[in-house]
Design a protein around this motif. Structure first.
Motif, PDB file in Angstrom:
ATOM      1  N   ALA A  82       0.876  -1.173   0.000  1.00 48.44           N
ATOM      2  CA  ALA A  82       0.000   0.000   0.000  1.00 48.44           C
ATOM      3  C   ALA A  82       0.908   1.215   0.000  1.00 48.44           C
ATOM      4  N   LEU A  83       0.792   2.045  -1.043  1.00 50.74           N
ATOM      5  CA  LEU A  83       1.781   3.088  -1.306  1.00 50.74           C
ATOM      6  C   LEU A  83       1.206   4.491  -1.106  1.00 50.74           C
ATOM      7  N   HIS A  84       1.944   5.335  -0.353  1.00 42.70           N
ATOM      8  CA  HIS A  84       1.729   6.789  -0.285  1.00 42.70           C
ATOM      9  C   HIS A  84       0.385   7.225   0.283  1.00 42.70           C
ATOM     10  N   GLY A  85      -0.210   6.409   1.141  1.00 36.68           N
ATOM     11  CA  GLY A  85      -1.337   6.880   1.925  1.00 36.68           C
ATOM     12  C   GLY A  85      -2.670   6.886   1.213  1.00 36.68           C
ATOM     13  N   LEU A  86      -3.590   7.676   1.751  1.00 32.27           N
ATOM     14  CA  LEU A  86      -4.978   7.699   1.292  1.00 32.27           C
ATOM     15  C   LEU A  86      -5.446   9.079   0.851  1.00 32.27           C
ATOM     16  N   ALA A  87      -4.614  10.111   1.033  1.00 34.80           N
ATOM     17  CA  ALA A  87      -5.058  11.472   0.732  1.00 34.80           C
ATOM     18  C   ALA A  87      -4.917  11.828  -0.741  1.00 34.80           C
ATOM     19  N   PHE A  88      -4.066  11.100  -1.489  1.00 36.11           N
ATOM     20  CA  PHE A  88      -3.774  11.540  -2.861  1.00 36.11           C
ATOM     21  C   PHE A  88      -4.950  11.391  -3.829  1.00 36.11           C
ATOM     22  N   PRO A  89      -5.900  10.469  -3.661  1.00 34.41           N
ATOM     23  CA  PRO A  89      -7.011  10.474  -4.621  1.00 34.41           C
ATOM     24  C   PRO A  89      -8.071  11.536  -4.318  1.00 34.41           C
ATOM     25  N   LEU A  90      -7.956  12.208  -3.180  1.00 29.56           N
ATOM     26  CA  LEU A  90      -9.013  13.087  -2.704  1.00 29.56           C
ATOM     27  C   LEU A  90      -8.888  14.488  -3.286  1.00 29.56           C
ATOM     28  N   ASP A  91     -10.025  15.159  -3.425  1.00 28.08           N
ATOM     29  CA  ASP A  91     -10.048  16.576  -3.753  1.00 28.08           C
ATOM     30  C   ASP A  91     -10.057  17.370  -2.451  1.00 28.08           C
ATOM     31  N   TRP A  92      -9.032  18.194  -2.273  1.00 24.80           N
ATOM     32  CA  TRP A  92      -8.916  19.026  -1.086  1.00 24.80           C
ATOM     33  C   TRP A  92      -9.678  20.325  -1.325  1.00 24.80           C
ATOM     34  N   ALA A  93     -10.297  20.849  -0.298  1.00 25.56           N
ATOM     35  CA  ALA A  93     -11.125  22.056  -0.424  1.00 25.56           C
ATOM     36  C   ALA A  93     -10.366  23.281   0.055  1.00 25.56           C
ATOM     37  N   PRO A  94     -10.523  24.418  -0.643  1.00 29.28           N
ATOM     38  CA  PRO A  94      -9.853  25.643  -0.202  1.00 29.28           C
ATOM     39  C   PRO A  94     -10.514  26.208   1.041  1.00 29.28           C
ATOM     40  N   LYS A  95      -9.689  26.607   1.993  1.00 29.67           N
ATOM     41  CA  LYS A  95     -10.176  27.252   3.203  1.00 29.67           C
ATOM     42  C   LYS A  95      -9.840  28.732   3.194  1.00 29.67           C
ATOM     43  N   GLU A  96      -8.607  29.047   2.774  1.00 29.17           N
ATOM     44  CA  GLU A  96      -8.158  30.434   2.659  1.00 29.17           C
ATOM     45  C   GLU A  96      -7.236  30.532   1.454  1.00 29.17           C
ATOM     46  N   SER A  97      -7.267  31.665   0.754  1.00 26.39           N
ATOM     47  CA  SER A  97      -6.324  31.865  -0.341  1.00 26.39           C
ATOM     48  C   SER A  97      -6.199  33.346  -0.661  1.00 26.39           C
ATOM     49  N   ASP A  98      -5.006  33.739  -1.083  1.00 27.18           N
ATOM     50  CA  ASP A  98      -4.763  35.066  -1.634  1.00 27.18           C
ATOM     51  C   ASP A  98      -3.610  34.924  -2.618  1.00 27.18           C
ATOM     52  N   ALA A  99      -3.007  36.025  -3.043  1.00 25.78           N
ATOM     53  CA  ALA A  99      -1.999  35.977  -4.107  1.00 25.78           C
ATOM     54  C   ALA A  99      -0.791  35.136  -3.738  1.00 25.78           C
ATOM     55  N   GLY A 100      -0.434  35.109  -2.451  1.00 26.95           N
ATOM     56  CA  GLY A 100       0.784  34.414  -2.061  1.00 26.95           C
ATOM     57  C   GLY A 100       0.606  33.291  -1.073  1.00 26.95           C
ATOM     58  N   SER A 101      -0.644  32.930  -0.760  1.00 27.17           N
ATOM     59  CA  SER A 101      -0.841  31.859   0.213  1.00 27.17           C
ATOM     60  C   SER A 101      -2.135  31.104  -0.065  1.00 27.17           C
TER      61      SER A 101
END
Length: 303
Positions: A82-101
């Motif tokens: 079992a390689l590299h965990g379980l998070a890689f097939p998932l779509d992650w949701a944005p919580k905060e974003s701006d030009a540099g973060s």
């Protein structure tokens, strides 16, 4: 739904995908610092992903935690791991974003072989010193959970072939693995070994897919440099990576592929909280108690 996010600051550009919170592009003044992949397509070779809740591989996908046996899906059939965990097939949701973060979140579990619940948060920040990433896991269940994490970028030093790139990082030993399944055998000293890059050395034809430990942390950070001699003196001499003491292991892979696949196109550099198969060995495995959090951080920057 937004499928990727672009950050700009200090001459750097980073593109992070919602799928797997993967770093798709990282450039400094137009120069690639990682091997990119195409927008909207599959993520080849796990490039740029966040590998959680374990880095690397688990033998046969089986492990025991708190006296209970678990069977994970085997997604590396040629090595039965079992390689590299379980998070890689998932779509992650944005919580905060701006030009540099940017902050992306996802929830892992409960699922087959991992009946635990982790809330993951990945924070990406660009500034004049490069791209800084931190991943925080919080145990959202009422039982302890096994946990580990690592990033999976393939670094690019320059336009010369990988064999000519000069690598330097301070470690005193590496994890010997079986040649067929890359599973741990034992820790071996680097003294006199071809894998010893404590002084700058061209990678040459050396093939590496191993975890290193006994890392030197100076001021709380371990560092790796990868330079292209052809770029020396013209401000394009390579790429560097640093990480904090949450990651006492470092996986290095020279991305060797059989023809006709693209061969040795970048150097995978993966600071890890635990070594391969830690769910079985218990080495540096994090047992995350209910409500507890763990954070690991790393940076990538131009040299």
């Amino acid at each position: 739904m937004t499928t990727e996010f672009t950050l700009n600051a200090g001459g750097y550009t980073a593109v992070v995908t919602a799928r797997a919170a993967a770093l798709r592009v990282l450039q400094f003044e137009g120069r690639d610092l990682i091997v990119p992949f195409s927008e909207g397509g599959p993520i080849p070779d796990y490039r740029g992903i966040i590998a959680a809740p374990w880095p690397n591989r688990i033998a046969d996908g089986t492990y025991s935690f708190d006296g209970v046996e678990h069977q994970l899906p085997v997604n590396e059939p040629e090595r039965a791991t079992a390689l590299h965990g379980l998070a890689f097939p998932l779509d992650w949701a944005p919580k905060e974003s701006d030009a540099g973060s940017l902050t992306l979140t996802c929830t892992v579990g409960p699922t087959s072989g991992y009946p635990f619940v982790l809330e993951l948060s990945a924070r990406f920040t660009l500034d004049d010193a490069g791209l800084h990433t931190s991943v925080t896991a919080r145990n959202a269940a009422d039982v302890a959970a096994p946990y580990g994490v690592c990033p999976h970028p393939y670094l690019v030093a320059g336009t010369s072939p990988l064999d000519e790139w000069v690598l330097e990082f301070a470690a005193d030993s590496f994890l010997e693995v079986t040649p067929d399944r890359l599973l741990p055998v034992g820790v071996v000293s680097l003294d006199g070994h071809d894998f010893d890059f404590r002084t700058p050395l061209a990678i040459g034809s050396t093939e590496i897919d191993h975890a290193f430990t006994g890392l030197a942390f100076d001021g709380g950070l371990a560092r790796l440099s990868l330079r292209d001699p052809a770029g020396a003196g013209v401000g394009r001499s390579g790429v560097g990576m640093s990480w904090d003491q949450s990651c006492p292991w470092l996986q290095i892979h020279t991305a060797d592929k059989p023809a006709p696949l693209p061969n040795r196109i970048g150097l995978a550099v993966e600071p890890m909280t635990c070594p391969p198969d830690a769910f079985n060995s218990g080495t540096n495995l994090i047992g995350l108690e209910p409500g507890a959090q763990h954070t690991a951080s790393w940076s990538i920057y131009a040299l």
